[in-house]
Design a protein around this motif. Sequence first.
Motif, PDB file in Angstrom:
ATOM      1  N   GLY A 328       0.819  -1.197   0.000  1.00  0.00           N
ATOM      2  CA  GLY A 328       0.000   0.000   0.000  1.00  0.00           C
ATOM      3  C   GLY A 328       0.852   1.245   0.000  1.00  0.00           C
ATOM      4  N   ALA A 339      -4.043   0.579   2.130  1.00  0.00           N
ATOM      5  CA  ALA A 339      -4.030  -0.352   1.003  1.00  0.00           C
ATOM      6  C   ALA A 339      -5.349  -0.384   0.242  1.00  0.00           C
ATOM      7  CB  ALA A 339      -3.684  -1.762   1.491  1.00  0.00           C
ATOM      8  N   THR A 349      -8.277  -0.561  -4.344  1.00  0.00           N
ATOM      9  CA  THR A 349      -7.024  -0.959  -3.707  1.00  0.00           C
ATOM     10  C   THR A 349      -5.875  -0.149  -4.287  1.00  0.00           C
ATOM     11  OG1 THR A 349      -6.719  -2.738  -5.314  1.00  0.00           O
ATOM     12  CG2 THR A 349      -7.848  -3.287  -3.271  1.00  0.00           C
ATOM     13  N   ASP A 356       2.839  -6.799  -5.443  1.00  0.00           N
ATOM     14  CA  ASP A 356       1.648  -6.537  -4.625  1.00  0.00           C
ATOM     15  C   ASP A 356       0.386  -6.995  -5.348  1.00  0.00           C
ATOM     16  OD1 ASP A 356       3.448  -5.399  -2.978  1.00  0.00           O
ATOM     17  OD2 ASP A 356       2.477  -3.433  -2.862  1.00  0.00           O
TER      18      ASP A 356
END
Length: 391
Positions: A328, A339, A349, A356
């Motif tokens: 994040g 995040a 998100t 990620d």
Amino acid sequence: MEDLTEILGTISESDPENIDKEEQQIKNKGSDANYGAYQDANIICLQETGVLKKLTQIDIEATTNYKIYSSDGENKARDVSLLISKDAKEIIKKQVPATLKGNCIHLEFKIENKKYQLLNIYSPENNTRPQTEFYEQLDKYAELINVKTDVVIFGGDFNLITSERDSKTGKIKTGRRIIDIFNSIISKLNIKDTYRYRNKNTRVYSWTNFDNSSATRIDRIYLSKHICNKIKETSCIPFARSDHKCYKLRILIGYIKWGTGFWKLNESLLQQKKYTELIRNFWKSWGKEKLKMNILDWWEKGKKSIKDITINYEPLASNIRNSKDIKGINLPNRKEKCALFQHADDCSTIITEISDYDHLVKEFKRFGEVSGSKINESKTEILEIGRNKNH
């Protein structure tokens, strides 16, 4: 079938003016006054539907989860139809004798390898020669149905009663000969009156005349004796466009397939500021939709949305927030990483590395395997912010 393995819902509806009106109610059940009659029904029995237009049949099957079968009546005063869930297996429309055509339809189908024989009828007028002849032919036809191994469901508008409890005046106006023939059919099919099985002495009437001076329970559903202990609900439901009421039968049959269980709100979420703000924001925006739809429909959709929001909030949101693999971003004056952002049933998100993204997809897949939810790809977008030559 998804529902029929647990519940078989049948509704006998008599005297709709024609099936076009029924079609609109079935298609628009969320906003219709008779929604309760159709809700969760896997099978719907209709009488006096008239000649079924091909376009009507196509429209129903294209816009609902039902497949429709008709007994091929010749005029408006005749014909019966059956609507059955498309999930039903191996449905066969049985050929009934020409003398029963238009007043009787017979379907055979399977649930968990068990055969079911479903008959829906509309009897000619009480105490007439046509009624006598109809039941005589039906009595002969009953001998051909396998009642030893198959489950029999026999419903419709019988246009007669056999008990004084089923008449407001306490009188039976059907001749002895017709009643004897009818009782012979019931005996051969080895079936019981489902309403009387659960309600021994209660008086309820499915048909009432114009001045309410006469009322009888001529709309009934019979069921194989050995499965009557599976009956969970019997009810008569008023029907706005008819002098008949709907009869609803709910049966628990087969083996219950365990699913995700009964959903209940985790009340501890109400102590979380982020969650309560999420619900308040949704309800504020949802309130603006109230005047655009039926109030009951608005309420039901609102409740479902809150359920969906809650499911998406926990545990998916929690897993994303607490994941060490999803970094994040860090925001000023905020200790924990950021995040994701949520509003109602939308989720955004934030990732800074391709790795990620891989971990994020894994979290969505894990959640989907448990909840049955999945990403709506048509509404999902990836927005690149800034430039990075490594991406």
